[in-house]
Write a protein that holds these residues in place. Structure first.
Motif, PDB file in Angstrom:
ATOM      1  N   ASP A  19       0.868  -0.941   0.165  1.00 12.21           N
ATOM      2  CA  ASP A  19       0.218   0.442   0.552  1.00 12.21           C
ATOM      3  C   ASP A  19       0.342   1.414  -0.130  1.00 12.21           C
ATOM      4  O   ASP A  19       0.144   2.499   0.134  1.00 12.21           O
ATOM      5  N   ASP A  20       2.052   1.358   0.682  1.00 15.84           N
ATOM      6  CA  ASP A  20       3.033   2.843   0.186  1.00 15.84           C
ATOM      7  C   ASP A  20       3.403   2.727  -1.274  1.00 15.84           C
ATOM      8  O   ASP A  20       4.521   2.525  -1.705  1.00 15.84           O
ATOM      9  N   LYS A  21       2.551   4.009  -2.343  1.00 21.23           N
ATOM     10  CA  LYS A  21       3.230   3.911  -3.290  1.00 21.23           C
ATOM     11  C   LYS A  21       4.531   5.029  -3.060  1.00 21.23           C
ATOM     12  O   LYS A  21       4.876   5.438  -4.390  1.00 21.23           O
ATOM     13  N   GLU A  22       4.790   4.902  -2.478  1.00 22.06           N
ATOM     14  CA  GLU A  22       6.337   6.066  -2.205  1.00 22.06           C
ATOM     15  C   GLU A  22       6.995   5.727  -2.230  1.00 22.06           C
ATOM     16  O   GLU A  22       8.385   5.856  -2.613  1.00 22.06           O
ATOM     17  N   ALA A  24       7.175   2.188  -3.398  1.00 19.27           N
ATOM     18  CA  ALA A  24       7.031   1.304  -4.978  1.00 19.27           C
ATOM     19  C   ALA A  24       8.187   2.606  -5.939  1.00 19.27           C
ATOM     20  O   ALA A  24       8.863   2.329  -6.846  1.00 19.27           O
ATOM     21  N   ASN A  25       7.215   4.198  -5.342  1.00 20.19           N
ATOM     22  CA  ASN A  25       8.597   4.710  -7.135  1.00 20.19           C
ATOM     23  C   ASN A  25       9.988   5.013  -6.527  1.00 20.19           C
ATOM     24  O   ASN A  25      10.558   4.868  -7.168  1.00 20.19           O
ATOM     25  N   THR A 232       5.814  -8.721  -3.944  1.00 21.01           N
ATOM     26  CA  THR A 232       5.427  -7.465  -2.603  1.00 21.01           C
ATOM     27  C   THR A 232       6.726  -7.115  -1.818  1.00 21.01           C
ATOM     28  O   THR A 232       7.173  -5.971  -1.996  1.00 21.01           O
ATOM     29  N   GLN A 235      10.548  -6.147  -3.474  1.00 17.41           N
ATOM     30  CA  GLN A 235      10.259  -5.366  -3.959  1.00 17.41           C
ATOM     31  C   GLN A 235      11.045  -4.523  -5.308  1.00 17.41           C
ATOM     32  O   GLN A 235      11.288  -4.721  -6.514  1.00 17.41           O
TER      33      GLN A 235
END
Length: 248
Positions: A19-22, A24-25, A232, A235
């Motif tokens: 759920d952590d978009k930062e 992932a980016n 996930t 990463q």
């Protein structure tokens, strides 16, 4: 053995990472830069270049330990590190009560003499059978099927030509060998997210790569599903959406 409380904590952590978009980016930006620096080329396994990210090496160790396959099929040998990695894991499994006769069948269209010599003289090559030829050639596929006859637990790793058409043919050819609760792992799905200039002069790229092949394959084969938790938690992986679990 992982206790239930710790495993629950792990599962919660994986969900939070997803759920952590930062996060992932940042991971995506790092992966792009790492590709430009040929990061995966810097590592060896027992003296031979493995050309994999350390995170994926750990992930494959987890799978091999939990599945305890008596056969691993690998397409793409390159410099041999990954084949020796798999044979060494099978050797460790055997020492711990796993299949005593487990082996790796590895296929490559061109096994160069110096690579073959380095692989064949390695102490862990006793569990390795190499086949030279295209992994989608019908005669090669039949050779692999012959080696797979009578095996109880089979894991498949696809890491050769990364074009959509080639990987799709591999998926269709080797999927029937994969046993229930084992995996077919497709490497270099990362290509879909890379800019063209990070790929170089290769016949694959965004829109034409292992990930697009997986998506097409899964439309027609309901024995497999993407293990989302696997990539996930990693990463940093070249195999996002590439850990396909056999559920049927």
């Amino acid at each position: 053995m992982v206790d239930d409380v710790f495993q629950t904590e792990r599962n919660d952590n994986i969900a939070a990472i997803g759920d952590d978009k930062e996060f992932a980016n940042k991971t995506s930006a790092w992966l792009h830069h790492a590709q430009e620096r040929k990061y995966s080329y810097q590592f060896d396994w027992m003296g031979l270049p493995i050309i994999q990210y350390p995170q994926d090496v750990v992930a494959m160790q987890e799978l091999v330990w939990s599945i305890k396959p008596d056969l691993i099929v690998e397409t793409g040998i390159a410099r041999g590190g990954s084949a020796i990695f798999y044979t060494s894991l099978l050797e460790l499994n055997a020492m711990c009560g796993g299949p005593a006769d487990a082996e790796v069948v590895a296929i490559d269209i061109d096994i160069r003499d110096h690579n073959r010599q380095a692989i064949e003289t390695h102490p862990m090559s006793k569990r390795l059978h190499m086949i030279e030829g295209s992994s989608i050639d019908k005669t090669i596929v039949e050779q692999v099927k012959s080696r797979a006859a009578g095996r109880k637990s089979i894991l498949v790793c696809l890491d050769s030509n990364h074009t959509h058409d080639h990987v799709l043919e591999e998926l269709r050819a080797y999927a029937p060998l994969v046993t229930k609760d084992s995996y077919m792992v497709v490497f270099d799905t990362l290509i879909e997210e890379l800019p063209h200039d990070a790929i170089g002069e290769r016949p694959w790229g965004p829109g034409d790569n292992p990930l697009t092949a997986i998506h097409k394959f899964l439309q027609d084969d309901d024995r497999f599903e993407i293990d989302e938790d696997r990539h996930t938690k990693l990463q940093i992986t070249v195999a996002k959406e590439g850990f396909l679990k056999c559920i049927g």
